[in-house]
Scaffold this active site. Structure first.
Site, mmCIF file in Angstrom:
data_model
loop_
_atom_site.group_PDB
_atom_site.id
_atom_site.type_symbol
_atom_site.label_atom_id
_atom_site.label_comp_id
_atom_site.label_asym_id
_atom_site.label_seq_id
_atom_site.Cartn_x
_atom_site.Cartn_y
_atom_site.Cartn_z
ATOM 1 N N TYR A 1 0.862 -1.184 0.000
ATOM 2 C CA TYR A 1 0.000 0.000 0.000
ATOM 3 C C TYR A 1 0.892 1.224 0.000
ATOM 4 O O TYR A 1 1.869 1.296 0.764
ATOM 5 C CB TYR A 1 -0.888 -0.007 1.253
ATOM 6 C CG TYR A 1 -1.739 1.232 1.460
ATOM 7 C CD1 TYR A 1 -1.463 2.123 2.503
ATOM 8 C CD2 TYR A 1 -2.811 1.513 0.625
ATOM 9 C CE1 TYR A 1 -2.243 3.258 2.698
ATOM 10 C CE2 TYR A 1 -3.600 2.647 0.819
ATOM 11 C CZ TYR A 1 -3.306 3.524 1.858
ATOM 12 O OH TYR A 1 -4.085 4.645 2.049
ATOM 13 N N ASP B 1 9.306 2.840 -0.915
ATOM 14 C CA ASP B 1 8.320 3.538 -0.097
ATOM 15 C C ASP B 1 8.626 3.230 1.376
ATOM 16 O O ASP B 1 8.242 2.189 1.899
ATOM 17 C CB ASP B 1 6.908 3.081 -0.471
ATOM 18 C CG ASP B 1 5.864 3.749 0.407
ATOM 19 O OD1 ASP B 1 4.665 3.515 0.196
ATOM 20 O OD2 ASP B 1 6.258 4.504 1.319
ATOM 21 N N LYS C 1 5.068 9.664 8.525
ATOM 22 C CA LYS C 1 4.984 9.132 9.895
ATOM 23 C C LYS C 1 6.071 9.687 10.834
ATOM 24 O O LYS C 1 5.988 10.825 11.271
ATOM 25 C CB LYS C 1 4.987 7.598 9.842
ATOM 26 C CG LYS C 1 3.767 7.040 9.040
ATOM 27 C CD LYS C 1 3.755 5.553 8.989
ATOM 28 C CE LYS C 1 2.777 5.017 7.973
ATOM 29 N NZ LYS C 1 1.369 5.003 8.421
#
Ligand code: KE4
Length: 429
Positions: A144, A239, A267
């Site tokens: 994802y 990623d 994050k």
């Protein structure tokens, strides 16, 4: 457990917010039941609006490497806020932040701040397409990369090489440019490249997957991917929104010794505030506006609050490399305690861990890719989740997610979690 106020709030929320939440996973849909609404966090704990205490293992889905409210981040924010929240003009802290990221992650020669992981991955793909002049991309089933249209694609049926949308609103055009390979299967990548010779701009991958649950790259997979991208002049994008600064100060790329052309972050680099970033080779990043023709912009990109919080987090990492030792000790302790519990109950559930990312799969065989992950018993996971929640342990409310250990989980927290795991497994089996 009394969650009356959470139940009332959820009813209210559903009147004004789709599904009552601002991000789907929070709604507990895949585990059932009423989501608990949080009132505050402190260290390794969270407290819901009914006053229930939880040991927190989602850490806001990754940002809280140091738990909730670490003093050095709060102090940085307090200092920053007195000077204003945002100027829409360049500031010194943005320069310091960019420099620090390039220092901690050697593959990053230049970096652009954005406001979420999704923005980071979308922009990295656009930069890769602008740089190569090619249009197609390869992603991996089960990975994802945020909700950008060209990522919400799953593998087409066997015959198709291109993907199909996983969400209404994603166009066939987007799907046609997104090709889907299998994680840990370099042959699946080579086959797609052969079928789309000289048309592929980029490969994007979670170097350690968190979004199908935790799945590690096996035997040289990342090195082989690096090699094939170099040979085929394809931009390799790691990623690292979840793995960046979590698995080591240099992320998964440092841990596995593989250098991507571009990386994306999020994050942890926001210290709990909304931040994303993409960066890498200078020759690619100089394509990005205003130095180059690839357009990308953002009103609050690099805003002082998020930069000061993120800089405090990364500076702490730079000055305290021992945090990774603490994370590893805490995570190994938890893993061993869980494995002892599973074994003592005669079960063969799979526990995948990389650093402080971990997932308990309710599956009997090893989980190395999407097809093995989806064999997990998600209903059983749902029951287990609630047994843990009722024992004051807040795990990811979905089987296909990673849990996160922090530097501030104490031995008492870990022991309580280990015994709760044993009790919860006994209760659901
Ligand atoms: P955001 O746009 O949510 O900041 O980042 C998207 C993203 C990109 N890349 C990776 C590897 C990610 O893990 C994420 C977001 N992760 C999810 C957790 N699986 C965020 C939780 C949520 O969607 O609420």
């Amino acid at each position: 457990m009394n969650i009356k106020k959470s139940e009332q709030l959820f009813e209210q929320a559903k009147k004004f917010i789709p599904g009552g939440v601002n991000s789907p996973v929070r709604a507990f849909k895949s585990v059932g039941g009423n989501p608990v609404f949080m009132a505050r966090g402190n260290g390794s704990k969270m407290y819901d609006v009914d006053g229930n205490e939880y040991i927190d293992y989602i850490g806001s889905w990754g940002p809280h490497l140091f738990g909730h409210n670490p003093s050095f981040i709060i102090d940085a924010l307090k200092h920053a806020i007195d000077n204003g929240t945002s100027f829409g003009a360049p500031t010194e802290i943005e320069v310091k932040m960019a420099q620090l990221i390039t220092e901690l992650v050697p593959s990053i020669e230049m970096v652009r701040m954005v406001n979420s992981g999704t923005e980071a991955t979308m922009s990295a793909i656009r930069a890769a397409r602008g740089y190569t002049g090619k249009e197609k991309i390869i992603k991996f089933e089960g990975c994802y990369h945020g909700h950008g249209d060209f990522f919400l694609i799953k593998a087409g049926s066997g015959a198709l090489t291109f993907g199909v949308p996983t969400s209404p609103g994603v166009t066939k055009g987007n799907a046609a440019d997104t090709l889907v390979a299998d994680f840990n299967n370099i042959e699946s990548v080579k086959k797609i490249i052969e079928q789309n010779k000289n048309e592929i701009a980029a490969v994007i991958i979670e170097p350690v997957v968190g979004n199908m649950g935790t799945v590690a790259p096996q035997n040289n997979f990342l090195t082989e991917l690096r090699n094939v991208c170099s040979e085929e002049k394809i931009v390799l994008i790691f990623d690292e929104v979840m793995t960046g600064f979590r698995l080591s100060k240099g992320g998964a790329q440092e841990l596995y010794g593989v250098k991507p052309d571009l990386s994306t972050f999020g994050k942890i680099i926001g210290g709990g505030l909304p931040v994303g970033a993409y960066g890498g080779k200078k020759e690619i990043m100089e394509m990005v506006s205003p130095s180059g023709p690839v357009y990308q912009a953002g009103t609050l990109s690099g805003n002082p609050l998020a930069m000061n919080a993120g800089f405090a987090a990364l500076a702490y990492i730079k000055n305290h490399p021992e945090v990774y030792q603490t994370l590893e000790e805490n995570s190994v302790y938890l893993e061993n305690g869980f494995k002892d519990g599973i074994k003592s109950l005669g079960k063969k559930f799979q526990l995948n861990r990389v650093g402080s990312m971990m997932t308990l799969f309710f599956a009997e065989e090893t989980v190395t890719d999407y097809n093995s992950a989806v064999k997990s018993d998600t209903k059983l996971y749902g029951k287990y989740f609630h047994e843990m929640l009722n024992r004051g342990i807040y795990f990811p409310p979905a089987q296909f997610e990673a849990l996160f250990v922090s530097t501030v989980h104490t031995k008492e927290d870990l022991d309580k979690t280990i015994s709760a795991n044993y009790e919860a497994l006994k209760a659901v089996l």
